[in-house]
Design an enzyme around this catalytic site. Structure first.
Site, PDB file in Angstrom:
ATOM      1  N   TYR A 135       2.846 -28.856  -8.534  1.00 53.73           N
ATOM      2  CA  TYR A 135       3.528 -27.900  -7.660  1.00 53.73           C
ATOM      3  C   TYR A 135       4.846 -27.402  -8.264  1.00 53.73           C
ATOM      4  O   TYR A 135       5.582 -26.674  -7.627  1.00 53.73           O
ATOM      5  CB  TYR A 135       3.792 -28.538  -6.288  1.00 53.73           C
ATOM      6  CG  TYR A 135       2.525 -28.884  -5.523  1.00 53.73           C
ATOM      7  CD1 TYR A 135       1.667 -27.879  -5.080  1.00 53.73           C
ATOM      8  CD2 TYR A 135       2.180 -30.205  -5.246  1.00 53.73           C
ATOM      9  CE1 TYR A 135       0.497 -28.186  -4.388  1.00 53.73           C
ATOM     10  CE2 TYR A 135       1.010 -30.521  -4.542  1.00 53.73           C
ATOM     11  CZ  TYR A 135       0.179 -29.498  -4.114  1.00 53.73           C
ATOM     12  OH  TYR A 135      -0.974 -29.787  -3.419  1.00 53.73           O
ATOM     13  N   ASP A 197      -1.842 -40.699  -3.856  1.00 58.87           N
ATOM     14  CA  ASP A 197      -2.653 -41.142  -5.006  1.00 58.87           C
ATOM     15  C   ASP A 197      -1.804 -41.796  -6.088  1.00 58.87           C
ATOM     16  O   ASP A 197      -2.245 -42.731  -6.731  1.00 58.87           O
ATOM     17  CB  ASP A 197      -3.378 -39.936  -5.623  1.00 58.87           C
ATOM     18  CG  ASP A 197      -4.441 -39.407  -4.684  1.00 58.87           C
ATOM     19  OD1 ASP A 197      -5.414 -40.128  -4.431  1.00 58.87           O
ATOM     20  OD2 ASP A 197      -4.278 -38.283  -4.174  1.00 58.87           O
ATOM     21  N   HIS A 447      -2.119 -29.709 -14.652  1.00 63.43           N
ATOM     22  CA  HIS A 447      -2.917 -29.195 -13.541  1.00 63.43           C
ATOM     23  C   HIS A 447      -2.081 -28.426 -12.544  1.00 63.43           C
ATOM     24  O   HIS A 447      -0.864 -28.602 -12.434  1.00 63.43           O
ATOM     25  CB  HIS A 447      -3.659 -30.333 -12.818  1.00 63.43           C
ATOM     26  CG  HIS A 447      -2.751 -31.265 -12.069  1.00 63.43           C
ATOM     27  ND1 HIS A 447      -2.289 -31.018 -10.807  1.00 63.43           N
ATOM     28  CD2 HIS A 447      -2.208 -32.441 -12.428  1.00 63.43           C
ATOM     29  CE1 HIS A 447      -1.506 -32.009 -10.421  1.00 63.43           C
ATOM     30  NE2 HIS A 447      -1.423 -32.876 -11.384  1.00 63.43           N
ATOM     31  N   TYR A 528      -1.853 -25.218   2.115  1.00 68.99           N
ATOM     32  CA  TYR A 528      -0.820 -25.990   2.816  1.00 68.99           C
ATOM     33  C   TYR A 528       0.435 -26.190   1.978  1.00 68.99           C
ATOM     34  O   TYR A 528       1.474 -26.589   2.490  1.00 68.99           O
ATOM     35  CB  TYR A 528      -1.391 -27.343   3.281  1.00 68.99           C
ATOM     36  CG  TYR A 528      -1.230 -28.504   2.315  1.00 68.99           C
ATOM     37  CD1 TYR A 528      -2.055 -28.657   1.208  1.00 68.99           C
ATOM     38  CD2 TYR A 528      -0.242 -29.464   2.503  1.00 68.99           C
ATOM     39  CE1 TYR A 528      -1.900 -29.704   0.329  1.00 68.99           C
ATOM     40  CE2 TYR A 528      -0.081 -30.530   1.629  1.00 68.99           C
ATOM     41  CZ  TYR A 528      -0.906 -30.640   0.544  1.00 68.99           C
ATOM     42  OH  TYR A 528      -0.749 -31.682  -0.330  1.00 68.99           O
ATOM     43  N   ARG A 529       0.356 -25.873   0.688  1.00 68.62           N
ATOM     44  CA  ARG A 529       1.457 -26.193  -0.223  1.00 68.62           C
ATOM     45  C   ARG A 529       1.119 -25.523  -1.549  1.00 68.62           C
ATOM     46  O   ARG A 529      -0.062 -25.319  -1.841  1.00 68.62           O
ATOM     47  CB  ARG A 529       1.442 -27.709  -0.391  1.00 68.62           C
ATOM     48  CG  ARG A 529       2.522 -28.350  -1.184  1.00 68.62           C
ATOM     49  CD  ARG A 529       2.269 -29.847  -1.137  1.00 68.62           C
ATOM     50  NE  ARG A 529       3.241 -30.618  -1.843  1.00 68.62           N
ATOM     51  CZ  ARG A 529       3.136 -31.931  -2.059  1.00 68.62           C
ATOM     52  NH1 ARG A 529       2.091 -32.594  -1.605  1.00 68.62           N
ATOM     53  NH2 ARG A 529       4.063 -32.588  -2.700  1.00 68.62           N
TER      54      ARG A 529
END
Ligand code: ADP
Length: 590
Positions: A135, A197, A447, A528-529
């Site tokens: 993010y 995670d 990623h 959502y983000r």
């Protein structure tokens, strides 16, 4: 039209006064020695030097690092994260980069820094640990912002209350730290912490970004209780019951040191409007303390794996999951993982195939067979004393047995299955970093997460899977994803793994995620983000009734932060003084 729009707002075409408009610095301009790689927008080198000298007077010069050379952007590992740039960059290392990173030592220093930023009109980007990988990590949305490293010094577990089952933490406390505290103090038999995670991120940062974990306490924002926040003008606020003073507190102590009300971490809402939401995914405050509810040890635990053989079984599996989850027979946040997510934890792409093309159904079947897994794999857990678990398991097993070929495993049945062994830990709140491995699916792996919300229905899940897999393949990538089942919806997390050293791979990943955002919006799906580079695009899709929600957000932003110093551009909300067009992220073509 809504009527909270101020005169001079964008609704009448003039929200920004062009004379004030702050624009992105010219990336072509050559760097003057000693200046940072990127100056804050609108700030020249000598003003920047005055600012850093003044900030060093507050924090001590050891806690101010100017980012002036490319060598300072070499970090690329989750375990040793960069505090200045996005390690999983799609637009080059130097695109989202801070001019300096400042680490305050206490709350009063945070307040002083905020006031200084107002005086100099310099943007500030707070982060807690900077492990928000996928993010943007610690990087700011506006290049040249000051990175505010909240976690370096402010990393104390202020309280663990066993009776009330909660903790009060500072920004730098990681999930691993909080878990370790419980272990070290022999409290694990009483309390568990819910973990995501990966255990290395901060409890506070993950919670306010609305991250998830996998025990019954998996919705982190739902399980937080009470915040202490510094507003953009430096004011300190305690939310909820924290606004009610503790009669025994020392009124002469600075507010952040005053003993809080003893119900602050017990009741979220206090009196009047519920403020906490505006400090979540937000640019309205710097959170300096947060309460979090801990799960009482349920007195028994059993994790399990259900393998679901065929790709098309996704539909039926989700239809089975919904009633079990809404009725809380599924007690935790379970996950339905695509075969390649598990495969990628167990090996890189080259260990499965030499093909350069995205893996086809036959190849995926072969991998599933080799790993003794299904095309989809469902990881859940049972909580409570043995008779309760027994009954729950009977219901779960019977329900999933409707899928032909579904198989049921406990961790002891598959001692070599690293994913099942890891989920067994995660679902009981024991943090790990094993899931880092899937990012190495490709060489130099990085990623992005594409994370739309899905209904817990067979048609929604299969439709999202179809679109996302097809687009991944069009961009030349394998689909890797998981459905994370919340109370009434699923976070469909698509892990877009790309090779960050290959500009073409970065470009394709960027094209892929922005195409998916548009695809999703057309179907009424929203994320959502998201990553820094996609915040404006996603904010633009939440545009009901002429962008009414954005205009509300902008009105609040301008009222609380008139100079726009705090995290400008975060989640697509730009302060009035910024020319947001100048900060548009250029699109990438396939
Ligand atoms: P993690 O804790 O998972 O490493 P980060 O520290 O990278 O996460 O924080 C993720 C994002 O959350 C930041 O980019 C910032 O927008 C927001 N954030 C984190 N900590 C704070 C804080 N203390 N106050 C305000 N916003 C924060």
């Amino acid at each position: 039209m809504t009527n909270f729009v101020k005169p001079g707002s964008e609704a009448d075409g003039s929200r920004r006064d062009p004379k004030l408009a702050i624009r992105r610095p010219n990336p072509e301009a050559s760097q003057v020695p000693g200046d940072p790689l990127v100056l804050p927008p609108g700030i020249d080198g000598s003003t920047f030097k005055k600012f850093t000298a003044a900030v060093a007077d507050i924090t001590g010069s050891d806690n101010v690092t100017v980012i002036s050379s490319a060598e300072q952007l070499h970090k690329q590992d989750y375990l040793d994260p960069s505090k200045a740039h996005d390690m999983y960059h799609i637009l080059g290392k130097g695109y989202f980069v801070s001019s300096a990173v400042v680490a305050p030592r206490d709350v009063s220093e945070v307040q002083a820094i905020v006031r200084l930023c107002n005086e100099f009109e310099i943007p500030l980007w707070p982060f807690s640990v900077g492990r928000n990988v996928g993010y943007g990590g610690a990087a700011p949305r506006v290049p040249g912002s000051i990175g505010l490293d909240m976690g370096r010094h402010m990393n104390k577990i202020l309280k663990v209350d066993v009776e009330g089952a909660y903790a009060l933490v500072e920004p730098g406390v990681t999930f691993s730290d909080l878990h370790q505290y419980l272990v070290d103090n022999n409290l694990r038999d009483k309390l568990w912490v819910d973990v995501p995670d990966l255990g290395g991120g901060s409890v506070l940062g993950n919670t306010i970004e609305r991250g998830v974990g996998y025990t019954p306490y998996g919705d982190h924002f739902m399980m937080h209780c009470g915040m202490e926040v510094i507003l953009p003008d430096g004011t300190l606020v305690r939310t909820g019951m924290g606004a009610l003073p503790n009669p025994d507190a020392d009124p002469n102590a600075p507010p952040h040191e005053q003993e809080p009300n003893s119900t602050w971490q017990l009741f979220n809402y206090g009196f009047g409007p519920y403020n906490d939401g505006i400090f979540s995914q937000s640019s309205l405050g710097i959170v300096v303390k947060m309460g979090v509810w801990l799960m009482v040890n349920p007195g028994g635990y059993q994790s399990y794996l259900i393998t679901i053989p065929k790709d098309e079984d996704l539909h039926q599996a989700v239809e089975i999951i919904r009633p079990l989850r809404t009725s809380m027979v599924l007690q935790n946040v379970p996950t339905l993982r695509h075969i390649l997510l598990d495969a990628a934890v167990m090996g890189d792409r080259a260990s499965y195939t030499s093909s350069k093309k995205p893996l086809n159904d036959e190849e995926l079947d072969e991998i599933a067979k080799k790993l003794n897994l299904g095309r989809w794999n469902f990881y859940g857990a049972l909580y409570g004393p043995e008779p309760i678990r027994q009954v729950m398991w009977e219901v779960v097993k019977k329900s999933f047995s409707a899928i032909p070929g579904a198989k049921f495993y406990f961790p002891e049945d598959m001692p070599d299955n690293v994913v099942l062994q890891t989920r067994d830990l995660t679902l009981q709140g024991i943090p790990t970093t094993t899931e880092l491995k899937w990012v190495n699916w490709l060489p130099n792996g990085a990623h992005l997460f594409f994370s739309p919300i899905a209904k817990v229905t067979g048609p929604d899940a299969t439709a999202q899977y179809e679109v996302t897999r097809r687009r991944c393949e069009e961009a030349g990538f394998d689909f890797i994803g998981t459905f994370v089942v919340g109370m009434r919806e699923m976070h469909h997390i698509v892990c877009l793994v790309f090779d960050r050293s290959d500009p073409a791979s970065c470009r394709r990943a960027h094209w892929l995620i922005s195409t998916l955002i548009d695809d999703a919006a057309k179907k009424g799906w929203g994320e959502y983000r998201t990553h820094l580079a996609l915040m404006d695009q996603i904010a633009g899709t939440y545009n009901f009734n002429g962008n009414a929600q954005m205009r509300l957000n902008e009105a609040i932003k301008d009222a609380l932060d008139p100079k726009g110093i705090l995290a400008p551009g975060k989640n697509g909300i730009w302060p009035r003084r910024y020319d947001k067009e100048a900060f548009t992220v250029p699109p990438s073509e396939l």
